[in-house]
Design an enzyme around this catalytic site. Structure first.
Site, mmCIF file in Angstrom:
data_model
loop_
_atom_site.group_PDB
_atom_site.id
_atom_site.type_symbol
_atom_site.label_atom_id
_atom_site.label_comp_id
_atom_site.label_asym_id
_atom_site.label_seq_id
_atom_site.Cartn_x
_atom_site.Cartn_y
_atom_site.Cartn_z
ATOM 1 N N LYS A 154 8.473 -16.811 -11.370
ATOM 2 C CA LYS A 154 7.785 -15.602 -11.841
ATOM 3 C C LYS A 154 6.596 -15.959 -12.741
ATOM 4 C CE LYS A 154 8.612 -11.372 -14.417
ATOM 5 N NZ LYS A 154 9.471 -10.696 -15.348
ATOM 6 N N LYS B 11 -14.320 1.224 14.798
ATOM 7 C CA LYS B 11 -13.039 0.506 14.916
ATOM 8 C C LYS B 11 -12.510 0.560 16.342
ATOM 9 C CE LYS B 11 -10.964 0.332 10.682
ATOM 10 N NZ LYS B 11 -10.280 0.939 9.559
ATOM 11 N N PRO C 50 -3.220 -11.878 10.074
ATOM 12 C CA PRO C 50 -3.613 -11.703 11.473
ATOM 13 C C PRO C 50 -3.887 -10.229 11.766
ATOM 14 C CG PRO C 50 -1.281 -12.313 11.283
ATOM 15 C CD PRO C 50 -1.879 -12.427 9.919
ATOM 16 N N ASP C 51 -4.850 -9.977 12.636
ATOM 17 C CA ASP C 51 -5.135 -8.611 13.070
ATOM 18 C C ASP C 51 -4.237 -8.341 14.280
ATOM 19 O OD1 ASP C 51 -6.094 -6.287 14.208
ATOM 20 O OD2 ASP C 51 -8.172 -6.704 13.660
ATOM 21 N N LYS D 214 -11.761 -2.943 18.020
ATOM 22 C CA LYS D 214 -10.366 -3.352 18.217
ATOM 23 C C LYS D 214 -9.950 -3.292 19.685
ATOM 24 C CE LYS D 214 -8.782 -2.981 13.614
ATOM 25 N NZ LYS D 214 -7.795 -3.759 12.892
ATOM 26 N N PHE E 172 -4.605 3.318 14.593
ATOM 27 C CA PHE E 172 -4.979 4.333 13.610
ATOM 28 C C PHE E 172 -6.133 3.785 12.785
ATOM 29 C CE2 PHE E 172 -1.848 7.861 13.175
ATOM 30 C CZ PHE E 172 -1.084 7.538 14.283
ATOM 31 N N VAL F 285 -3.487 -5.586 16.006
ATOM 32 C CA VAL F 285 -4.069 -4.801 17.109
ATOM 33 C C VAL F 285 -4.926 -5.691 17.995
ATOM 34 C CG1 VAL F 285 -5.703 -2.976 17.714
ATOM 35 C CG2 VAL F 285 -4.094 -2.608 15.880
ATOM 36 N N ASN G 154 0.842 -1.194 0.000
ATOM 37 C CA ASN G 154 0.000 0.000 0.000
ATOM 38 C C ASN G 154 0.880 1.247 0.000
ATOM 39 O OD1 ASN G 154 0.565 0.849 2.829
ATOM 40 N ND2 ASN G 154 -0.310 -1.170 3.240
HETATM 41 O O1 PMT Z 1 2.934 6.029 6.511
HETATM 42 P P1 PMT Z 1 2.427 7.392 6.083
HETATM 43 O O2 PMT Z 1 2.633 7.645 4.604
HETATM 44 O O3 PMT Z 1 2.975 8.493 6.949
HETATM 45 O O4 PMT Z 1 0.850 7.412 6.269
HETATM 46 C C1 PMT Z 1 0.302 7.324 7.549
HETATM 47 C C2 PMT Z 1 -0.904 6.405 7.593
HETATM 48 C C3 PMT Z 1 -2.031 6.992 6.771
HETATM 49 C C4 PMT Z 1 -0.530 5.018 7.079
HETATM 50 C C5 PMT Z 1 -1.287 6.293 9.104
HETATM 51 O O5 PMT Z 1 -1.619 7.557 9.592
HETATM 52 C C6 PMT Z 1 -2.443 5.331 9.298
HETATM 53 O O6 PMT Z 1 -3.611 5.657 9.172
HETATM 54 N N1 PMT Z 1 -2.107 4.056 9.643
HETATM 55 C C7 PMT Z 1 -3.069 2.953 9.759
HETATM 56 C C8 PMT Z 1 -3.392 2.409 8.401
HETATM 57 C C9 PMT Z 1 -4.340 1.211 8.471
HETATM 58 O O7 PMT Z 1 -3.920 0.125 8.226
HETATM 59 O O8 PMT Z 1 -5.535 1.507 8.881
HETATM 60 P P2 PMT Z 1 -6.713 0.399 9.058
HETATM 61 O O9 PMT Z 1 -7.913 1.237 9.324
HETATM 62 O O10 PMT Z 1 -6.723 -0.525 7.899
HETATM 63 O O11 PMT Z 1 -6.266 -0.420 10.342
HETATM 64 C C10 PMT Z 1 -6.664 -0.039 11.655
HETATM 65 C C11 PMT Z 1 -5.586 -0.353 12.656
HETATM 66 O O12 PMT Z 1 -5.378 -1.768 12.711
HETATM 67 C C12 PMT Z 1 -4.233 0.259 12.350
HETATM 68 O O13 PMT Z 1 -3.675 0.726 13.561
HETATM 69 C C13 PMT Z 1 -3.421 -0.902 11.756
HETATM 70 O O14 PMT Z 1 -2.034 -0.756 12.078
HETATM 71 C C14 PMT Z 1 -4.036 -2.092 12.490
HETATM 72 N N2 PMT Z 1 -4.008 -3.342 11.723
HETATM 73 C C15 PMT Z 1 -4.615 -3.429 10.508
HETATM 74 C C16 PMT Z 1 -4.636 -4.639 9.857
HETATM 75 C C17 PMT Z 1 -4.018 -5.763 10.462
HETATM 76 N N3 PMT Z 1 -4.002 -6.930 9.855
HETATM 77 N N4 PMT Z 1 -3.428 -5.640 11.655
HETATM 78 C C18 PMT Z 1 -3.416 -4.473 12.302
HETATM 79 O O15 PMT Z 1 -2.888 -4.362 13.410
#
Ligand code: PMT
Length: 405
Positions: free
Chosen positions: A286, A339, A307-308, A343, A325, A310, A207
């Protein structure tokens, strides 16, 4: 609060009158203040006022026998533990970006080793001009701390961004840069950047995260005295000073690194953009486009959820503060609140990643910090990621005080 030595640079804009209150507040926090005002600044605010408030002669001229006999420009540059320019006009920013030494303020800035904080204030068009933005970007790249101007009615009659930031924001950044040790004793675990999942030996799913938000959090936490462990996906950033960094690629590696550091951590900040899915079975060779096209087939990738992390941290934590975040593209607050509940974290930082000028891969962000109490929601308007990081940590520390472990 310990007394520190601040050179306050004042340049010539109407907001110069606010620097009088700034001097008063800096001194009431115990700091010693020496004022360096540009000639234009002295058109807006009288020397006598600045002198009386700071308790010292005001310096303005680079070569003035009378002034030099008291303290030379080099002594002033060496004396400073921090140089704050508020207000900083477009002209001053341009001179600093060019490294000019054509007046006393620019010379002190060039000669000092002290950190520089600039609080710009100007007309909206001047603020938005590419020259101003590039100059500011250059100064930030060299390590200057920027308190971005606020939006509102401007003295020139325009409405928009350009007002000097609230003095509380300026003073907050000054204190942080001077060395706030309020996180001493804490171990802060930060995740940053994207994760990547292999499709074949060449191609990946990933991403747009650059890691800047997470790195800003790590930098700010370290500056506040915390021991910082930064788990970073593949990013093109160098580590902030004094932190321990663990580089990972996939979500599974990030999970393992986070869980292995969890027990010794006291605060977990999850800024990484973790890939929610990975390819079920990445191929070992490939994938050949020609073969798929020749056979008239489509390439179908089967994905399984990762896996999640958080959720796992929440399930295993023992007293750690957990901040996640939420990267959203629509109904940002609504989705983020859901969320937060789902979470099980203490705070969630919502950002709108549909914007091209903020969020992903930008030095700036706009966030909403949501917690258990809707009345305590904090909106941080678009500003540098370092300032956003500071506001997030302020919120973590407030919550910590209310709920000591
Ligand atoms: O890296 P930059 O270019 O500075 O940009 C910053 C950012 C936009 C990436 C950052 O500010 C941000 O929003 N990070 C979280 C991105 C994200 O994955 O959001 P989400 O809404 O999909 O996930 C929610 C939370 O769960 C996040 O804290 C993520 O780290 C966590 N997560 C998500 C998926 C997963 N499998 N495991 C997780 O722990």
């Amino acid at each position: 609060m310990s007394s520190r030595r601040v050179v306050l640079g004042i340049s010539g804009g109407i907001a110069a009158y606010k620097s009088c209150e700034l001097i008063r507040q800096l001194r009431s926090r115990g700091h010693a203040v020496r004022v360096v005002a540009t000639r234009n600044a002295l058109e807006f605010v009288p020397v006598l006022t600045l002198q009386t408030l700071s308790g010292h002669a005001v310096r303005s001229e680079l070569f003035s026998p009378g002034e030099e006999s008291q303290i030379s420009h080099i002594e002033l540059a060496d004396w400073a533990e921090l140089v704050l320019i508020a207000p900083a006009t477009a002209g001053v920013l341009a001179r600093l970006a060019l490294g000019l030494a054509d007046d006393l303020l620019a010379t002190v800035c060039l000669a000092t080793r002290a950190p520089l904080v600039v609080a710009p204030a100007m007309n909206l068009n001047m603020w938005e001009h590419p020259a101003t933005q590039e100059n500011l970007g250059l100064l930030a790249k060299r390590g200057a701390h920027v308190v971005e101007p606020a939006s509102g009615e401007l003295a020139c009659g325009w409405e928009g961004v350009g007002r000097l930031a609230d003095l509380d924001r300026i003073l907050g950044l000054v204190e942080r840069v001077l060395g706030d040790r309020s996180l001493e004793g804490e171990v802060v675990l930060v995740t940053a950047g994207p994760t990547v999942e292999a499709v074949d030996p060449v191609r990946v799913l990933t991403n747009r995260s650059s890691g800047r938000m997470g790195f800003a959090l790590a930098e700010e936490a370290a500056r506040r005295g915390a021991e910082v462990v930064l788990v970073a996906g593949p990013v093109a950033l160098s580590s902030p000073p004094g932190i321990e960094r663990i580089d990972v690629e996939t979500a599974a590696e990030m999970r393992d690194a986070v869980l292995s550091e969890l027990d010794r951590s006291t605060i977990v900040l999850k800024a990484a953009a973790v890939s929610d899915f990975r390819v079920t079975e990445p191929t070992t060779q490939k994938l050949k486009r020609e073969k798929i096209a020749r056979d008239g087939q489509e390439l179908v990738l089967r994905l399984v959820p990762n896996p999640d992390i958080v959720a796992e941290v929440h399930a295993r934590r023992s007293g750690q503060m957990l901040v996640a975040f939420a990267a959203e593209t629509e109904s940002v607050l609504e989705h983020a609140r859901a969320k937060l509940e789902r979470k099980g974290c203490d705070l969630i930082v919502a950002n709108d990643v549909s914007r091209s000028d903020l969020g992903f891969d930008s030095d700036r962000n706009e966030v909403w910090i949501l917690g258990p109490d809707a009345a305590d929601e904090v909106h941080v308007p678009a500003t540098s990621k370092l300032e956003v990081a500071g506001r997030i940590l302020d919120r973590v520390q407030e919550l910590r005080k209310r709920r000591p472990e």
